[in-house]
Design a protein around this motif. Structure first.
Motif, short mmCIF file in Angstrom:
data_model
loop_
_atom_site.label_atom_id
_atom_site.label_comp_id
_atom_site.label_asym_id
_atom_site.label_seq_id
_atom_site.Cartn_x
_atom_site.Cartn_y
_atom_site.Cartn_z
N ARG A 139 0.84 -1.19 0.00
CA ARG A 139 0.00 0.00 0.00
C ARG A 139 0.88 1.24 0.00
NH1 ARG A 139 -4.51 -1.56 4.68
NH2 ARG A 139 -5.38 -3.37 3.60
N LEU A 140 0.29 2.36 -0.38
CA LEU A 140 0.93 3.66 -0.25
C LEU A 140 0.08 4.51 0.68
CD1 LEU A 140 1.95 4.43 -3.95
CD2 LEU A 140 3.46 3.72 -2.09
N ALA A 141 0.75 5.26 1.55
CA ALA A 141 0.05 6.14 2.48
C ALA A 141 0.63 7.55 2.35
CB ALA A 141 0.21 5.64 3.91
N GLU A 142 -0.24 8.55 2.38
CA GLU A 142 0.21 9.93 2.27
C GLU A 142 0.57 10.47 3.64
OE1 GLU A 142 -1.46 12.39 -1.19
OE2 GLU A 142 -3.22 11.36 -0.35
N GLY A 143 1.60 11.34 3.66
CA GLY A 143 2.04 12.00 4.88
C GLY A 143 3.00 13.10 4.49
N HIS A 144 4.13 13.19 5.20
CA HIS A 144 5.16 14.16 4.81
C HIS A 144 5.64 13.87 3.39
CE1 HIS A 144 5.34 16.03 8.70
NE2 HIS A 144 5.55 14.87 9.30
N TRP A 145 5.65 12.61 3.03
CA TRP A 145 5.83 12.16 1.66
C TRP A 145 4.99 10.90 1.50
CZ3 TRP A 145 10.19 12.70 4.93
CH2 TRP A 145 10.64 11.53 5.53
N THR A 146 5.10 10.23 0.35
CA THR A 146 4.31 9.02 0.13
C THR A 146 5.07 7.83 0.71
OG1 THR A 146 3.34 9.95 -1.85
CG2 THR A 146 3.18 7.57 -1.58
N TYR A 147 4.45 7.14 1.66
CA TYR A 147 5.10 6.04 2.36
C TYR A 147 4.68 4.70 1.76
CZ TYR A 147 5.88 9.54 6.01
OH TYR A 147 6.26 10.67 6.73
N PRO A 148 5.63 3.84 1.38
CA PRO A 148 5.28 2.48 0.96
C PRO A 148 5.17 1.56 2.16
CG PRO A 148 7.63 2.83 0.65
CD PRO A 148 7.07 4.12 1.23
N VAL A 149 4.21 0.66 2.12
CA VAL A 149 4.04 -0.35 3.17
C VAL A 149 3.92 -1.71 2.49
CG1 VAL A 149 2.70 -1.11 5.14
CG2 VAL A 149 2.83 1.33 4.61
N LEU A 150 4.79 -2.65 2.85
CA LEU A 150 4.88 -3.94 2.18
C LEU A 150 4.62 -5.07 3.16
CD1 LEU A 150 8.31 -3.27 0.40
CD2 LEU A 150 6.06 -2.51 -0.34
N ARG A 151 3.85 -6.05 2.74
CA ARG A 151 3.71 -7.28 3.51
C ARG A 151 4.44 -8.40 2.76
NH1 ARG A 151 0.67 -10.02 7.54
NH2 ARG A 151 0.56 -12.25 7.10
N LEU A 152 5.39 -9.03 3.44
CA LEU A 152 6.18 -10.12 2.87
C LEU A 152 5.85 -11.41 3.60
CD1 LEU A 152 9.69 -8.36 2.80
CD2 LEU A 152 7.89 -8.25 1.07
N GLU A 153 5.74 -12.50 2.84
CA GLU A 153 5.46 -13.80 3.43
C GLU A 153 6.44 -14.84 2.90
OE1 GLU A 153 1.36 -14.85 2.90
OE2 GLU A 153 0.62 -12.98 3.77
N GLN A 154 6.97 -15.64 3.81
CA GLN A 154 7.97 -16.63 3.47
C GLN A 154 7.33 -17.78 2.69
OE1 GLN A 154 10.05 -18.23 6.91
NE2 GLN A 154 11.97 -17.55 6.03
N ARG A 155 7.73 -17.94 1.44
CA ARG A 155 7.17 -18.98 0.58
C ARG A 155 8.24 -19.45 -0.40
NH1 ARG A 155 1.57 -15.90 -1.20
NH2 ARG A 155 0.63 -15.71 0.88
N GLY A 156 8.05 -20.63 -0.94
CA GLY A 156 8.99 -21.17 -1.90
C GLY A 156 8.66 -20.76 -3.33
#
Length: 222
Positions: A139-156
């Motif tokens: 996702r991207l969130a607005e604030g002082h600048w545009t913040y990226p937010v990433l969800r990572l999941e351990q998979r093969g």
């Protein structure tokens, strides 16, 4: 407790686990709100510096959650045991600092990570590909600048998020964001094109960066 800003709301929206660790929690607002909204059952806060550590303990006590949130002193994942939590969040720090913490974690790294770097999300996506984590949401969130937010999941295996996308553009701007046509991502791509067009010249780094931004725009406009 103050309400969460858009950046931390975006982080919170990607957390769902029984036990979750917030590394560098500072004021403890995120894990407290995760408990209140029923998105986690148990939380662990890790703080390196004494000031934020004291503040986190005070806020957890004021919220009456001492039995649900454990506040620990330490560096990164070092106070955690392997398998103790199912997910962890790191937010509000530079990508280099964040990746250093992840690289030192060893067996204490949980199977899910929610990461909000203040810069260079490309570096985080490259790290994930190299360490067996798939990018399951962003996702991207607005604030002082545009913040990226990433969800990572351990998979093969290969990460399907990148299938069919121009890889350099997906690593720079995010495969899910490009795939969905996210308006903030589109705005980011266009801003890069405007900025880089003024400085790009044959053989200069900006020339390659401009080509990546143009590939991303072409994908968004397909």
């Amino acid at each position: 407790m103050p309400s969460l800003d858009a950046r931390l709301e975006a982080v919170l929206g990607l957390v769902h686990a029984h036990s979750h660790a917030d590394i560098g929690s500072d004021h403890a607002s995120l894990p407290i709100e995760l408990i209140h909204r029923g998105q986690i059952v148990r939380g662990v806060i890790v703080e390196l510096n004494s000031g934020p550590l004291l503040l986190a303990r005070q806020n957890v006590r004021r919220a009456g959650l001492q039995d649900r949130i454990d506040v620990r002193a330490g560096d990164g994942f070092s106070p955690l045991a392997p398998g103790e939590v199912q997910s962890a969040s790191l937010s509000g720090m530079g990508a280099q600092t964040m990746l250093g913490i992840l690289d030192r974690a060893g067996e204490t790294l949980p199977p899910a990570l929610i990461l909000q770097p203040n810069d260079s999300p490309r570096r985080v996506r490259v790290w994930a590909l190299a360490h067996g984590y798939h990018l399951s949401a962003e996702r991207l969130a607005e604030g002082h600048w545009t913040y990226p937010v990433l969800r990572l999941e351990q998979r093969g295996g290969p990460d399907p998020a990148y299938a069919g996308l121009p890889l350099d553009a997906a690593l720079r701007y995010g495969p899910h964001l490009l795939g969905s046509g996210d308006p903030l991502a589109r705005r980011q791509v266009w801003a890069d094109i405007v900025r880089l067009s003024k400085v790009a010249a044959p053989g200069r780094p900006a020339e390659g960066d401009l080509a990546v931004a143009q590939a991303a725009l072409s994908w968004l406009n397909r």
